[in-house]
Scaffold this motif. Sequence first.
Motif, PDB file in Angstrom:
ATOM      1  N   CYS A   1      -5.247  -0.101   4.025  1.00 43.94           N
ATOM      2  CA  CYS A   1      -6.249   0.703   3.226  1.00 43.94           C
ATOM      3  C   CYS A   1      -7.080   1.231   4.451  1.00 43.94           C
ATOM      4  O   CYS A   1      -7.453   2.756   4.307  1.00 43.94           O
ATOM      5  CB  CYS A   1      -7.189  -0.059   2.340  1.00 43.94           C
TER       6      CYS A   1
ATOM      7  N   PHE B   1       0.718  -1.117  -0.246  1.00 46.19           N
ATOM      8  CA  PHE B   1      -0.068  -0.085   0.116  1.00 46.19           C
ATOM      9  C   PHE B   1       0.777   1.366  -0.248  1.00 46.19           C
ATOM     10  O   PHE B   1       1.828   1.275   1.032  1.00 46.19           O
ATOM     11  CB  PHE B   1      -0.951   0.103   1.189  1.00 46.19           C
TER      12      PHE B   1
ATOM     13  N   CYS C   1      -7.327   3.410  -3.800  1.00 41.14           N
ATOM     14  CA  CYS C   1      -5.894   2.943  -2.935  1.00 41.14           C
ATOM     15  C   CYS C   1      -4.878   2.485  -3.917  1.00 41.14           C
ATOM     16  O   CYS C   1      -5.110   1.551  -4.888  1.00 41.14           O
ATOM     17  CB  CYS C   1      -6.392   1.536  -2.196  1.00 41.14           C
TER      18      CYS C   1
END
Length: 220
Positions: free
Chosen positions: A157, A24, A119
């Motif tokens: 996220c 991420f 994301c």
Amino acid sequence: MESLRDVRRAMEREIKKGSCPLMFDRLEFGGKPFQFIMSEEKLDEVLAYLLRLKSFRQYAEKTIINNVYMDLDMLCRKPQFKRTHSVIDREGIYARAQRYKKRLQPDYDRGLCLETVRCVFTLPEGEAEKYRITHDGQETYAFIMSNKYILGLFTHCEAARKSVVSDGVGYGHLTGQEQRIVLLEAVGEVLFQALLLDDVEYAGNELSANLHTVYCLNEK
């Protein structure tokens, strides 16, 4: 609840076992991240779309197993997040979301909205080529990740969404009400949430997917 540090460590162990080292990177609000849900019929349509059910079942390809969905226990008290492996699993989640909807009694007069944020994930330089494949005559990518790894990505996220201010995510282009939703000041309950990894975009060294959240608002 596991800390992000513990989640990272678990993900590092999964990489050693063979999971793709997708990480991420950041969260992005687009130009129109909010849609107000003005009727129960529209809410049911949104839930069916996210779960790829009813008329949206045609969108359920093999990669749907990568999606992460909010689910509830039979008493609709404690949310959990999981992947599904069959249409029966998704129909079960839909049924429990329907019960939760009745319990929450959402206000359809601008008191319910769907938020969609992007994301963005990245791969270490040079890693993408390892996952390039040819499918139906077209070049694409197959990012193989374990259940623990995908749930770890979702945890990152979700944490980023809750810490928008400290992370410096841009949202100044939104209306005053939308900014209050971003800051979770106008938000009551989360009726449903899903990270759709069956619908991703890949460009350069970045892969992105949408995190969808249905909020019951406590102010209009």
